[in-house]
Design an enzyme around this catalytic site. Structure first.
Site, PDB file in Angstrom:
ATOM      1  N   LYS A  80       0.835  -1.199   0.061  1.00  0.00           N
ATOM      2  CA  LYS A  80       0.110  -0.154   0.008  1.00  0.00           C
ATOM      3  C   LYS A  80       0.900   1.255   0.033  1.00  0.00           C
ATOM      4  O   LYS A  80       2.019   1.261   0.641  1.00  0.00           O
ATOM      5  CB  LYS A  80      -0.932   0.155   1.167  1.00  0.00           C
ATOM      6  CG  LYS A  80      -2.051   1.093   1.343  1.00  0.00           C
ATOM      7  CD  LYS A  80      -2.846   0.982   2.377  1.00  0.00           C
ATOM      8  CE  LYS A  80      -3.838   1.972   2.581  1.00  0.00           C
ATOM      9  NZ  LYS A  80      -4.976   1.835   3.601  1.00  0.00           N
ATOM     10  N   SER A 155      -9.758   2.214   2.819  1.00  0.00           N
ATOM     11  CA  SER A 155      -8.868   2.815   1.935  1.00  0.00           C
ATOM     12  C   SER A 155      -7.863   1.916   1.397  1.00  0.00           C
ATOM     13  O   SER A 155      -7.185   2.134   0.347  1.00  0.00           O
ATOM     14  CB  SER A 155      -7.990   3.846   2.690  1.00  0.00           C
ATOM     15  OG  SER A 155      -7.392   3.103   3.743  1.00  0.00           O
ATOM     16  N   SER A 179     -10.420  -0.405   7.118  1.00  0.00           N
ATOM     17  CA  SER A 179      -9.870  -0.186   5.746  1.00  0.00           C
ATOM     18  C   SER A 179      -8.857  -1.379   5.348  1.00  0.00           C
ATOM     19  O   SER A 179      -8.390  -1.359   3.930  1.00  0.00           O
ATOM     20  CB  SER A 179      -8.504   1.046   5.668  1.00  0.00           C
ATOM     21  OG  SER A 179      -9.455   2.315   5.871  1.00  0.00           O
TER      22      SER A 179
END
Length: 487
Positions: A80, A155, A179
């Site tokens: 990420k 996210s 998330s």
């Protein structure tokens, strides 16, 4: 090579160890897959094919030389884009950090590099991890591989979509209020939010420091436990890292759930939940009973207060953490300014997106003189009540079963004009972050449109092994991880 991309981390490890497959061949297969699907999925912000192949070749050379290697050596991973990677852009999906290249690796990246992981690239996300759809990225929107007109969640939407689309065998995400778990549920993969303090946050660009936690997303439960073992542990550079002896997450993985007690919170199945989601999770509870567990109705009265408390706490911490991005030291700098005040104002106005600005403003208000006691202090008091609720349930239960989200993945753009409605989608996940305990998202079926439904297993602090054990029992009985093999 397409069949290779369907294999789990464990299966790939065996093929690499036997030299039936080389790391270069495996890495190239994933890079080819990314090249083929990225225009449709949009999971990656940065792909580093050349350096990935170089790393893979080094692992192959060491393996041929007879060196004893980790089970993860030579297996690709996606990271990420809020975790620092030395020499590789780390943008947080924001204009503010569009060209930021860190001079160091985050601890989790160091740990994966140490066991020979091959980094494919950096994954798309909601800007500074603020959002539930990955529509708030400055660079692109990520699409759900299970239905490309749907959101992948957020996210960590890029992290979940990459695994679901076979663009990586496993990825790392971060979870502040759901998330990892919510995108895992939306995309039909497995995602773990570990106990707060069990995985170092050093090198993770902070959203809300008391809530953020890094965790793995994988095709199946066993892989998830293996990856968490690799990244978990004390780090003296992280003041919030817990110095303790960590249990092997694969311990007892195949022992089943016989005689376990599972808490079913009545408040998690009330108004607002989609009927198909509710039915799928309750059917999972029945299957656990069939496997020898007992389900126990429990109550969590604080759930209605947890969500507003979360948004006050997280926004307040975001306001503080993001104050460093001022256009002076690093990051985006506006070209239009007359003095230092203009430089600050214009750089932040132009560098941050709408959702980030919204949360900074909310957090600044909550921390301001005259409102601190009414909002932030009260939110911290609610946090204590939430923790007490969980502690009481765990006096009689081994873990809690609940939905991950009230719905399956919704259409792109469907909720972007109504942030409050989007925030309500976090109602089942944020209490876990507030309490700092572990939680695992696991596929438990599909709705009438074929979209994945996720269930959430919530456990005691530092008891990830129990969650993996229960999830593995369910997965073994149902074969649910084969969701991730369907196209």
């Amino acid at each position: 090579m397409n069949e290779i991309l369907k294999l789990t981390v464990s299966e790939l490890s065996e093929k690499l160890a036997s030299r039936e497959l080389s790391s270069v061949e495996l890495t190239q297969a994933y890079l080819d897959r990314i090249d083929k699907t990225e225009e449709t999925i949009g999971a990656y912000i940065t792909v580093c094919g050349e350096t990935a192949l170089k790393s893979a070749a080094e692992i192959d050379t060491r393996r041929v030389a007879g060196e004893k290697l980790s089970a993860l050596a030579g297996i690709p991973v996606g990271i990420k884009d809020n975790m620092c990677t030395r020499g590789l852009k780390t943008t947080c999906a924001s204009r503010m950090l569009e060209n930021f290249v860190p001079p160091y690796d985050a601890t989790v990246v160091e740990k994966l590099n140490a066991v020979g992981a091959v980094t494919l690239g950096k994954l798309n996300m909601d800007e500074f991890a603020m959002g539930s759809t990955t529509e708030n990225s400055y660079f692109k929107k990520t699409h759900n591989p299970r239905g490309v007109d749907r959101v992948p969640g957020g996210s960590s939407g890029g992290s979940a979509a990459a695994v679901a689309a076979d663009e990586a065998p496993y990825t790392l995400g971060s979870d502040t209020g759901g998330s990892i778990r919510q995108p895992a549920a939306f995309c039909g993969v497995v995602g773990m939010k570990p106990t707060y303090g069990s995985v170092s946050r050093w090198g993770l660009i902070a959203f809300a420091s008391s809530l953020d936690q890094i965790g793995p997303l994988t095709k199946n439960v066993r892989d998830n436990a293996i990856i968490l073992n690799a990244i978990m542990g004390h780090d003296s550079r992280d003041a919030t890292s817990v110095d303790r002896e960590y249990t092997d997450c694969t311990f007892g993985l195949d022992l089943g759930v016989a005689k376990m007690r599972i808490g079913i919170p009545e408040e998690f199945f009330g108004e607002g939940i989609n009927e198909e989601v509710k039915a799928a999770v309750l059917n999972a509870a029945k299957l656990f009973e069939k496997l020898g567990a007992a389900t126990v109705p429990v109550s969590m009265k604080t759930i209605s207060h947890a969500l507003p408390a979360y948004y006050v706490i997280s926004s307040a911490e975001a306001s503080s953490n993001l104050a460093r991005f001022d256009g002076v030291r690093y990051g985006y700098r506006s070209e239009k300014y007359d003095d230092i005040v203009d430089l600050y104002k214009n750089s932040r106005s132009e560098g941050f997106g709408a959702e980030v600005k919204r949360r900074i403003m909310l957090g600044t208000f909550a921390l301001s003189s005259g409102y601190y006691d009414a909002y932030y202090k009260k939110a911290l008091q609610v946090r204590t009540l939430v923790m007490n609720d969980f502690s009481k349930i765990f006096e009689t239960c081994d873990f809690i079963l609940s939905p991950v989200a009230p719905t399956v993945a919704y259409k792109l753009g469907e909720k972007s004009s109504n942030p409050l409605e989007m925030y309500m989608g976090d109602i089942y996940t944020v209490p876990v972050n507030i309490a700092g305990i572990p939680s695992l998202s696991l596929p438990c079926g599909t709705d009438s449109n074929g979209m994945p439904i996720g269930m959430q297993l919530i456990g005691k602090a530092f008891d990830e092994a129990t969650l993996y054990r229960a999830a593995n029992a369910y997965e073994t009985e149902t074969g649910c991880y084969h969701l991730s093999r369907e196209k």
